[in-house]
Write a protein that holds these residues in place. Structure first.
Motif: not given
Ligand code: SF4
Length: 387
Positions: A302-307, A329-337, A296-300
């Motif tokens: 902590g991340c400005l882009q998280a939904r 589990v990704s906070g947005c479609a970027k899928g960083c983690a 799971a990424c940082t998400g909301a």
């Molecule tokens: S996937 Fe989206 S929400 Fe998660 S850390 Fe990356 S930019 Fe932020």
């Protein structure tokens, strides 16, 4: 605060000298030389995290140590302290260039160690080299490679007594020696730029290789390795996993009592010569712990882009996953983690809605949409049951 529908691609990674602003303050990423911290350095970093950051340290997928929640006005003082510890480069350009991932299983004076030192020195001297921010090198020169699943643009890989240099994405390599490996790696980086691998300063080696193939001189077989990291005893010490790649600063300081620490690209720490590390908050010591199946990424927030928030949901769903099934589990479609496909991905689309994607990445077409966190917790079998 509203979040963008399409995630922003920055094209660079934060460093210590060039931090990135996030939802909870600055992200300061420390690229420890050889990925190793002495007990004194680790204790000092833990104290700095508590003083200047949010008291939690992240280990990134490139084996960097990350502080979050740093106040901008405290950044200069933090950098001065990190420089005293020998953990920060002299300038931001060198910090960005010295992007070397070293196998965590190196031993003092072995060929991985010597090549990493030579490559680090060569990159420090190559002040004209302007590589993309995410461009990185992997020194994986043990008897067999252990980091072929980890992102890196230029790889130095071992196979028994042999050594080869490979452009990421290529299925052939260039035989090198311990003495020639670092220079050959820099030559390959320059070839990448000459071939137009980084238009507008961005680009990755595997994309260039897909377009035009490897250099003509690369024709040797590629060393093959298959390695899956799990917590437990390993070469050089004990591997401990971190829930979502995070460790509370006080746990980090306690762990330093067991020995020098090496950062790994598997969201684990290798504690040198340790074999009896006891349970500590945030550590995963059992190779069957279901939290090892979730990313799971940082998400909301902590991340400005998280939904949406991600980690509590991932933690709650982990025990319901069948063995071997990976959930992202990704906070947005970027899928960083987890930039690669996962068995199941939940991508946040709103403050409490998720798309469910099977066998795809976070931005892939969903099999189900508009799932709430509450519905997922109430009926977690939706993750794996056939539609
Ligand atoms: S996937 Fe989206 S929400 Fe998660 S850390 Fe990356 S930019 Fe932020």
């Amino acid at each position: 605060m509203s979040t963008p529908a399409t995630p922003k691609v920055y094209g660079w990674c934060p460093g210590a000298l060039r931090p990135m602003m996030s939802g909870d303050g600055l992200v300061v990423r420390i690229r420890a030389p050889l990925g190793r911290l002495s007990p004194a350095q680790a204790r000092a970093v833990a104290a700095l995290s508590e003083r200047f950051g949010n008291g939690v340290l992240d280990v990134s997928a490139r084996a960097n140590l990350q502080m979050r929640g740093v106040r901008p006005e405290a950044h200069a003082e933090l950098i001065a302290a990190l420089q005293q510890l020998g953990l920060v480069d002299r300038d931001a350009a060198l910090e960005a260039r010295r992007n070397i991932l070293l196998t965590p299983f190196w031993r003092d004076g072995d060929r991985s160690h010597r090549i990493a030192q030579a490559l680090s020195d060569a990159l420090a001297a190559a002040s004209d080299l302007r590589l993309p921010g995410k461009f990185g090198f992997a020194v994986d020169a043990g008897d067999t490679p252990v980091m072929q699943d980890i992102a890196a643009d230029i790889r130095i890989e071992g196979a028994g007594a042999d050594l080869s240099l490979r452009a990421d994405g290529a299925d052939v390599a260039l035989p090198v020696t311990e003495d020639s490996a670092a220079d050959a790696a820099l030559a390959l980086a320059r070839w990448f730029l000459e071939q137009g691998g980084a238009p507008e300063g961005r680009g990755r080696m595997h994309r260039l290789i897909a377009r035009r193939g490897p250099p003509a001189s690369h024709g040797a077989d590629v060393a093959r390795g298959a390695y899956t990291a799990t917590p437990g005893l390993a070469a050089c010490g004990q591997l401990v996993a971190l829930e979502f790649g995070q460790i509370p600063a006080d746990t980090f300081a306690t762990l330093a009592e067991f020995g020098r620490m090496r950062l790994t690209p598997w969201r684990m720490l290798l504690v040198e010569d340790a074999h009896d590390i006891a349970s500590l908050p945030g550590l995963i010591l059992d190779a069957t712990d279901p939290r090892l199946q979730v990313t799971a990424c940082t998400g909301a927030p902590g991340c400005l882009q998280a939904r949406a928030a991600t980690r509590d949901l991932a933690r709650n769903l982990a025990p319901h996953l069948p063995a071997g099934t990976r959930l992202h589990v990704s906070g947005c479609a970027k899928g960083c983690a987890h930039p690669k496909p996962a068995d199941v991905t939940l991508t946040a689309t709103g403050p409490d809605t998720f798309d469910l994607i099977r066998n795809g990445r976070a931005e892939a077409r969903p099999a189900l949409t508009c799932l709430t966190a509450r519905a997922l917790r109430a009926a977690p079998d939706v993750l794996t049951k056939d539609p």
